[in-house]
Design a protein around this motif. Sequence first.
Motif, PDB file in Angstrom:
ATOM      1  N   PRO A 247       0.805  -1.233  -0.019  1.00  0.00           N
ATOM      2  CA  PRO A 247      -0.174  -0.106   0.091  1.00  0.00           C
ATOM      3  C   PRO A 247       0.861   1.258  -0.063  1.00  0.00           C
ATOM      4  O   PRO A 247       1.874   1.313   0.441  1.00  0.00           O
ATOM      5  N   ARG A 248       0.294   2.301  -0.798  1.00  0.00           N
ATOM      6  CA  ARG A 248       0.852   3.670  -0.630  1.00  0.00           C
ATOM      7  C   ARG A 248       0.196   4.380   0.372  1.00  0.00           C
ATOM      8  O   ARG A 248      -0.881   4.734   0.544  1.00  0.00           O
TER       9      ARG A 248
ATOM     10  N   TYR B 260      -6.147   9.640  -5.468  1.00  0.00           N
ATOM     11  CA  TYR B 260      -4.735   9.697  -6.230  1.00  0.00           C
ATOM     12  C   TYR B 260      -4.070  10.932  -5.564  1.00  0.00           C
ATOM     13  O   TYR B 260      -4.598  12.011  -5.175  1.00  0.00           O
ATOM     14  N   LEU B 261      -2.654  10.840  -5.632  1.00  0.00           N
ATOM     15  CA  LEU B 261      -1.804  11.730  -5.258  1.00  0.00           C
ATOM     16  C   LEU B 261      -1.180  12.581  -6.615  1.00  0.00           C
ATOM     17  O   LEU B 261      -1.167  12.019  -7.572  1.00  0.00           O
TER      18      LEU B 261
ATOM     19  N   LEU C  11      -1.111  11.477 -11.888  1.00  0.00           N
ATOM     20  CA  LEU C  11      -1.920  10.816 -10.768  1.00  0.00           C
ATOM     21  C   LEU C  11      -1.375   9.376 -10.239  1.00  0.00           C
ATOM     22  O   LEU C  11      -1.111   8.822 -11.080  1.00  0.00           O
ATOM     23  N   VAL C  12      -1.361   9.505  -9.060  1.00  0.00           N
ATOM     24  CA  VAL C  12      -0.885   8.067  -8.565  1.00  0.00           C
ATOM     25  C   VAL C  12      -1.649   7.536  -7.359  1.00  0.00           C
ATOM     26  O   VAL C  12      -1.997   8.270  -6.350  1.00  0.00           O
ATOM     27  N   ARG C  13      -2.056   6.367  -7.217  1.00  0.00           N
ATOM     28  CA  ARG C  13      -2.789   5.816  -6.356  1.00  0.00           C
ATOM     29  C   ARG C  13      -2.622   5.836  -4.995  1.00  0.00           C
ATOM     30  O   ARG C  13      -1.246   5.240  -4.549  1.00  0.00           O
TER      31      ARG C  13
ATOM     32  N   PRO D 140       5.768   0.610  -1.998  1.00  0.00           N
ATOM     33  CA  PRO D 140       5.625   1.140  -3.511  1.00  0.00           C
ATOM     34  C   PRO D 140       6.835   1.920  -3.974  1.00  0.00           C
ATOM     35  O   PRO D 140       7.345   2.352  -3.278  1.00  0.00           O
TER      36      PRO D 140
ATOM     37  N   ALA E  66      -3.369   5.039 -12.181  1.00  0.00           N
ATOM     38  CA  ALA E  66      -3.468   6.031 -12.992  1.00  0.00           C
ATOM     39  C   ALA E  66      -2.249   6.082 -14.197  1.00  0.00           C
ATOM     40  O   ALA E  66      -1.149   5.305 -13.699  1.00  0.00           O
TER      41      ALA E  66
END
Lengths: 491, 325
Positions: A225-226, A268-269, A275-277, B2, B323
């Motif tokens: 996970p992020r 998202y970031l 965009l990154v989840r 990640p 994304a």
Amino acid sequence: MPIDWKEYNAAGVWDELIAPTGRARPGAGPLRKMLARLSDVELGERQAAANLAIRAMGITFSVYNDESPNAIDREWPFDIIPRLVQRREWEAIERGLKQRVAALNLFIDDIYHEQRVLRDGVVPRAYIEKSREFRPQCVGVDTPNGIWSHVCGSDLVRDHDGTVYVLEDNLRVPSGVSYMLENREVMKRVFPELFEHLAIHPVDDYPRQLSRCLAAAAPDGVETPRIAVLTPGIHNSAYFEHSYLAQTMAVDLVEGRDLVVGDDDCVYLRTIEGLVRLHVLYRRVDDLFLDPETFNEHSLLGAPGLMRAWRAGNVALANAPGCGVADDKVIYTYVPDIIRYYLGEAPLLPNVPSYRCVEKSERDYVLDNLDTLVVKPANESGGYGLLIGPQATKRERARFRRRILANPRNYMAQPMLTLSTAPTWADGRLEPRHLDLRPFVLSGHERYVTMGGLTRVALRKGSTVVNSSQGGGSKDTWVVDSTATAPRARR
Amino acid sequence: MPTPRTLSRVAESIYWMGRYLERAEGTARVVAVNANLLMDLPAGASLGWRPLLDIAGAGDAFDARYAHTDERNVARFLTGDTANPSSIASSTARARDNARIVRGAMPRVAFQYINELYLFVREELAGQPSRSRRGAALDGVARRVQQIEGFLSSAMLHDEKWQFLRLGNHLERADMMTRIVDSLARHPNADGGLPSFEQLIWRSVLQSLYAMQSYLFSTQGQVEREPVLQFLFANEAFPRSYAGCLRSLRFGLRHLPRNVAPARVCERIVRHLKAAHPQRLDGTALHDFIDDCQIQLNALHEAISNTYFHFEPAAPPRGSGEAPA
């Protein structure tokens, strides 16, 4: 020598280091000896060195006042004399805290699902329905492992007879843990020799534990996970802590504007690549500011759509929204019953005896004894909005009488405890000052309790207000093995 | 864990931190070197302190606050005056604000060093320090910035965030360098006036940029206008030259994703320099050339900002997990 220990203790107050005879409590011997060896000047120099280190390290908190629109960044007030807890006693407290937090999480999960606890009449339904912290938007949401309050900070106090009570539970966004960690760093610089002679348990495992706890909250099927920490921004009073925790966990520190919730209900970031989840958000923003789509529509601190992403199970919010329903000060009075109800066990840590103003007989007692009780509103924190009976004026007591009568649900009262003390550096000498202790409890796949916690101390003589926004300071907290000090040299 | 990604807001803060640190150092050097230069120039041959305001591009702001353009006022305005947004005090405060934002992205003591720089400036450059105290303080500022940049260079992960720091450093450094040359090249003695004073002025330009030894080593010649200009603009091997800064900027951009637009601007700047031969330009033409340099550097800043800091990312596809990059 800065102090004659025989003259030190005040009558009827429990001191954490010094027994009434003037001798050290178990485990505090080496510290007492060392304090006796140092002159006033030397101790003053060590305090000055600590202050300098705090300034250089940029350990700050922000305060607001009426004169300036922006927060003022203040150096963290710190006292160099540590507070000691014996390992044996700590283990018992640790068990009690784990039990308490386990029950509170079951309670919150139940409140947002079947409400068995209300049906069975353990907690009156009206309390929950009228609670300012109950969030209908959370009803029916399944959180991973049923955990709602991933990080809990419970405030402990010790009364004059030595009993440790839970004064309150902070289940929403408890703060202070970074200061606990930094206090230890400062102490190692200031008293390196003491660390050689005492078996002091380290505290620095916390960031790793927090990171594990947050990873455990990730949505199903996400293996790596992020994680990010959400801060209201640089002007928030706890910004230092937000930044500290992000740094020590090696995750991003984000603000609301860094987040985008897509039509796919995922978070998202905004990164330089697009965009990154994001999977887990350790949010240090209050519920009502989290999501303008759901709560305060003018809030810029959260991100529109965060609640819908959370409800869809696409992002974990830690702590979960709606936790506040269990740190209502009136609900607090039911925690022993809640523990018995969910766990079938007797509570290991006692509550401070409390009176519920909503019940007539108890209310009458409170109104008749306003001059000896502490009256607390259900949903304030930071030491605001309460009446300290013995110190209040007649007019203040009259005002509280009217408030209680107008809204009895919103108040509870407790006898005034005499908080324990520890020796504290006060303008050139050591004097007893009142303190409390805030350990932090993490709930993930298993539960973790910090080794000790943040000791907050009222720096003003006689004061029992330990909040940093109101003249409180802090001390390092040492959990020590009284039996396992460094071995003495053989003769 | 990640794959690490860089937040746009964090990239922007670290970039500005790099720019403000560099600005503080550059300003400290310029004030210190000018004070030295004035001691050597006869009263009549001096332009005084006005050129320093031109370097900072702050003449109007200064005139609005001070009546006399003298050493006392100009030095104060450029160093400890927090009302001047490009003073050392303001630059270090902003560097620290940005460092607070990106504290978590750097080694832990980095913030402490930047905080110490800020506290140092607040203590040493507030009010009206004596000339000698000011000199020591300016030296202290430059040394602390170098310590910070050196430390970051040796201890920070050389990842994207690091590239943004270096972009900020070098863009500001290139800009500062052109401003220093511009203001002093306009000096009446810089261009074929009294020979000994001409030397003095070009020496002080080189000193402001720590370029004296490098210059002497690489040219083996006299300190004169043409070779100095050639060296400062075109010698890629000197990291504080215009060409040296451009080289670092190109290198940094190469290590960033989605770099087409800023890289294109950067290449245009390099071509502009190659075509120009600034050392052959006379006073006015040199000034126009430097003006163009600054406009182009600003265009590069805009390109970096629009590409990485302020852009509307493509919406995530419906129902997708990740994304597109």
